[in-house]
Scaffold this motif. Structure first.
Motif, PDB file in Angstrom:
ATOM      1  N   ALA A  62     -32.192 -68.070 108.692  1.00 42.06           N
ATOM      2  CA  ALA A  62     -32.182 -69.030 107.539  1.00 42.06           C
ATOM      3  C   ALA A  62     -32.262 -70.481 108.048  1.00 42.06           C
ATOM      4  CB  ALA A  62     -30.487 -68.880 106.967  1.00 42.06           C
ATOM      5  N   VAL A  63     -32.260 -70.686 109.166  1.00 42.34           N
ATOM      6  CA  VAL A  63     -32.653 -72.228 109.417  1.00 42.34           C
ATOM      7  C   VAL A  63     -33.925 -72.410 109.506  1.00 42.34           C
ATOM      8  CG1 VAL A  63     -32.750 -73.822 111.463  1.00 42.34           C
ATOM      9  CG2 VAL A  63     -30.295 -72.744 110.547  1.00 42.34           C
ATOM     10  N   THR A  64     -34.609 -71.586 109.993  1.00 42.12           N
ATOM     11  CA  THR A  64     -36.089 -71.381 110.130  1.00 42.12           C
ATOM     12  C   THR A  64     -36.840 -71.323 108.778  1.00 42.12           C
ATOM     13  OG1 THR A  64     -35.967 -69.878 112.126  1.00 42.12           O
ATOM     14  CG2 THR A  64     -38.202 -70.212 111.227  1.00 42.12           C
ATOM     15  N   ALA A  65     -36.109 -70.650 107.660  1.00 39.73           N
ATOM     16  CA  ALA A  65     -36.722 -70.579 106.311  1.00 39.73           C
ATOM     17  C   ALA A  65     -36.483 -71.515 105.752  1.00 39.73           C
ATOM     18  CB  ALA A  65     -36.031 -69.288 105.808  1.00 39.73           C
ATOM     19  N   VAL A  66     -35.568 -72.486 105.890  1.00 41.49           N
ATOM     20  CA  VAL A  66     -35.004 -73.628 105.113  1.00 41.49           C
ATOM     21  C   VAL A  66     -35.883 -74.885 105.763  1.00 41.49           C
ATOM     22  CG1 VAL A  66     -33.108 -75.616 104.876  1.00 41.49           C
ATOM     23  CG2 VAL A  66     -32.589 -73.172 104.699  1.00 41.49           C
ATOM     24  N   THR A 107     -30.267 -78.814 112.131  1.00 42.92           N
ATOM     25  CA  THR A 107     -30.463 -77.623 112.309  1.00 42.92           C
ATOM     26  C   THR A 107     -29.510 -76.723 113.078  1.00 42.92           C
ATOM     27  OG1 THR A 107     -31.577 -78.054 114.713  1.00 42.92           O
ATOM     28  CG2 THR A 107     -32.847 -77.538 112.717  1.00 42.92           C
ATOM     29  N   GLU A 108     -28.738 -77.388 113.861  1.00 45.40           N
ATOM     30  CA  GLU A 108     -27.620 -77.028 114.728  1.00 45.40           C
ATOM     31  C   GLU A 108     -26.234 -77.137 113.911  1.00 45.40           C
ATOM     32  OE1 GLU A 108     -25.432 -74.827 117.550  1.00 45.40           O
ATOM     33  OE2 GLU A 108     -27.800 -75.307 117.590  1.00 45.40           O
ATOM     34  N   GLN A 109     -26.129 -77.927 113.188  1.00 42.05           N
ATOM     35  CA  GLN A 109     -25.043 -78.102 112.116  1.00 42.05           C
ATOM     36  C   GLN A 109     -24.785 -76.865 111.315  1.00 42.05           C
ATOM     37  OE1 GLN A 109     -25.476 -82.466 111.248  1.00 42.05           O
ATOM     38  NE2 GLN A 109     -23.127 -82.245 111.187  1.00 42.05           N
ATOM     39  N   VAL A 110     -26.151 -76.546 110.528  1.00 47.01           N
ATOM     40  CA  VAL A 110     -26.296 -75.564 109.487  1.00 47.01           C
ATOM     41  C   VAL A 110     -26.104 -74.348 110.246  1.00 47.01           C
ATOM     42  CG1 VAL A 110     -28.054 -74.497 108.019  1.00 47.01           C
ATOM     43  CG2 VAL A 110     -27.911 -76.856 108.029  1.00 47.01           C
ATOM     44  N   ARG A 111     -26.635 -73.965 111.440  1.00 43.77           N
ATOM     45  CA  ARG A 111     -26.547 -72.724 112.153  1.00 43.77           C
ATOM     46  C   ARG A 111     -24.944 -72.734 112.345  1.00 43.77           C
ATOM     47  NH1 ARG A 111     -29.695 -73.827 116.205  1.00 43.77           N
ATOM     48  NH2 ARG A 111     -31.576 -73.121 115.297  1.00 43.77           N
ATOM     49  N   GLN A 112     -24.351 -73.402 113.037  1.00 48.34           N
ATOM     50  CA  GLN A 112     -22.993 -73.298 113.332  1.00 48.34           C
ATOM     51  C   GLN A 112     -22.155 -73.163 112.026  1.00 48.34           C
ATOM     52  OE1 GLN A 112     -21.503 -73.073 116.326  1.00 48.34           O
ATOM     53  NE2 GLN A 112     -23.464 -73.104 116.962  1.00 48.34           N
ATOM     54  N   GLY A 113     -22.465 -73.743 110.846  1.00 50.26           N
ATOM     55  CA  GLY A 113     -21.746 -73.444 109.626  1.00 50.26           C
ATOM     56  C   GLY A 113     -21.859 -72.149 108.891  1.00 50.26           C
ATOM     57  N   VAL A 164     -26.836 -80.105 101.622  1.00 54.50           N
ATOM     58  CA  VAL A 164     -27.814 -79.395 100.613  1.00 54.50           C
ATOM     59  C   VAL A 164     -28.349 -78.268 101.462  1.00 54.50           C
ATOM     60  CG1 VAL A 164     -29.933 -80.127  99.450  1.00 54.50           C
ATOM     61  CG2 VAL A 164     -28.048 -81.789  99.658  1.00 54.50           C
ATOM     62  N   LEU A 165     -28.727 -78.640 102.849  1.00 55.13           N
ATOM     63  CA  LEU A 165     -29.365 -77.620 103.729  1.00 55.13           C
ATOM     64  C   LEU A 165     -28.615 -76.372 103.901  1.00 55.13           C
ATOM     65  CD1 LEU A 165     -30.985 -80.205 106.212  1.00 55.13           C
ATOM     66  CD2 LEU A 165     -32.411 -78.866 104.439  1.00 55.13           C
ATOM     67  N   ILE A 190     -27.235 -70.749 102.680  1.00 58.70           N
ATOM     68  CA  ILE A 190     -26.548 -69.650 102.164  1.00 58.70           C
ATOM     69  C   ILE A 190     -27.048 -68.885 100.867  1.00 58.70           C
ATOM     70  CG2 ILE A 190     -24.115 -69.433 100.787  1.00 58.70           C
ATOM     71  CD1 ILE A 190     -23.214 -71.925 102.649  1.00 58.70           C
ATOM     72  N   ARG A 191     -27.622 -69.413 100.091  1.00 62.11           N
ATOM     73  CA  ARG A 191     -28.590 -68.947  99.005  1.00 62.11           C
ATOM     74  C   ARG A 191     -29.531 -67.979  99.579  1.00 62.11           C
ATOM     75  NH1 ARG A 191     -28.554 -73.769  96.248  1.00 62.11           N
ATOM     76  NH2 ARG A 191     -30.717 -74.533  96.873  1.00 62.11           N
ATOM     77  N   LEU A 192     -29.975 -68.318 100.474  1.00 61.79           N
ATOM     78  CA  LEU A 192     -31.235 -67.493 101.196  1.00 61.79           C
ATOM     79  C   LEU A 192     -30.488 -66.387 101.714  1.00 61.79           C
ATOM     80  CD1 LEU A 192     -33.382 -70.143 103.046  1.00 61.79           C
ATOM     81  CD2 LEU A 192     -34.323 -68.554 101.247  1.00 61.79           C
ATOM     82  N   LEU A 193     -29.296 -66.555 102.512  1.00 62.68           N
ATOM     83  CA  LEU A 193     -28.730 -65.224 103.085  1.00 62.68           C
ATOM     84  C   LEU A 193     -27.994 -64.394 101.912  1.00 62.68           C
ATOM     85  CD1 LEU A 193     -27.398 -67.079 106.006  1.00 62.68           C
ATOM     86  CD2 LEU A 193     -28.833 -65.148 106.172  1.00 62.68           C
ATOM     87  N   GLY A 194     -27.485 -64.978 100.815  1.00 67.96           N
ATOM     88  CA  GLY A 194     -26.867 -64.584  99.823  1.00 67.96           C
ATOM     89  C   GLY A 194     -27.696 -63.320  99.298  1.00 67.96           C
ATOM     90  N   LYS A 195     -29.050 -63.453  99.267  1.00 72.87           N
ATOM     91  CA  LYS A 195     -30.031 -62.367  98.655  1.00 72.87           C
ATOM     92  C   LYS A 195     -30.130 -61.292  99.834  1.00 72.87           C
ATOM     93  CE  LYS A 195     -32.813 -65.913  96.433  1.00 72.87           C
ATOM     94  NZ  LYS A 195     -34.087 -66.778  96.493  1.00 72.87           N
TER      95      LYS A 195
END
Length: 198
Positions: free
Chosen positions: A168-172, A148-154, A185-186, A191-196
């Motif tokens: 986005a992290v919550t949604a994933v 969660t932290e890695q994806v958030r920071q990314g 993958v996460l 990124i796909r979710l935020l792209g929308k």
């Protein structure tokens, strides 16, 4: 042989960063944890490993020499290519991987997408005596919630706000049913979710 790259970060993507060195932009494939620490326009130094194939030259970038050394060690195991070695470093820290290999902990190794039970057993057999000293880290567990932290920071590193990254992290997290997929993958999913929403 390119052992390290130091220069200005020109861009950071979902799986790679471009670092400008003497007017040349070098693209390095990196794990999400490494990418999350990079900021466009700032100076960075990455340990690097150049993989030479008949049809390509690919640079892999690492936060430090320890990660790079383990990456190159993993490549010596039969059936392990650069993408699988990098996936292992995306899911577990070098210490956790070394402990798993040293103690024959195949359940930790099979948490990496692409490594099955037989592949994990083969890696243990081939690498157990080569991993070197293992620090007192429990082999089990890896980074249970660290994704969660890695994806958030990314995501923040890629330019989204803290609020958007949290959303986005919550949604994933809500889409995960069963074993947690690898961080790359996460991150791509987020990124796909935020792209929308852009």
């Amino acid at each position: 042989m390119i052992a390290s790259v130091a220069g200005t970060v020109a861009s950071v993507g979902a799986d790679a960063a471009v670092v400008e060195v003497g007017g040349v932009g070098l693209r390095l494939l990196c794990a999400p944890g490494t990418l999350a620490a990079l900021r466009v326009g700032q100076q960075a130094r990455l340990s690097a490993s150049l993989i030479v194939r008949e049809d390509s030259l690919t640079l892999f970038g690492f936060a430090d020499d320890d990660e790079k050394q383990l990456f190159e060690l993993l490549l010596t195991a039969s059936g392990v290519g650069p993408k699988l070695a990098q996936a292992a470093l995306s899911v577990h820290t070098p210490d956790v991987l070394r402990a798993a290999l040293s103690h024959g902990d195949t359940s930790t190794l099979t948490q990496v997408p692409g490594i099955g039970k037989k592949g994990a057993e083969r890696m243990v057999l081939e690498l157990r005596d080569k991993v070197g000293p293992v620090s007192a880290v429990p082999a089990q567990g890896g980074r249970p919630q660290a994704w969660t932290e890695q994806v958030r920071q990314g995501l923040i590193g890629l330019g989204w706000s803290q609020a958007q990254a949290d959303q986005a992290v919550t949604a994933v997290a809500e889409t995960i049913d069963g074993p947690t997929p690898a961080v790359p993958v996460l991150l791509k999913q987020a990124i796909r979710l935020l792209g929308k929403t852009r």
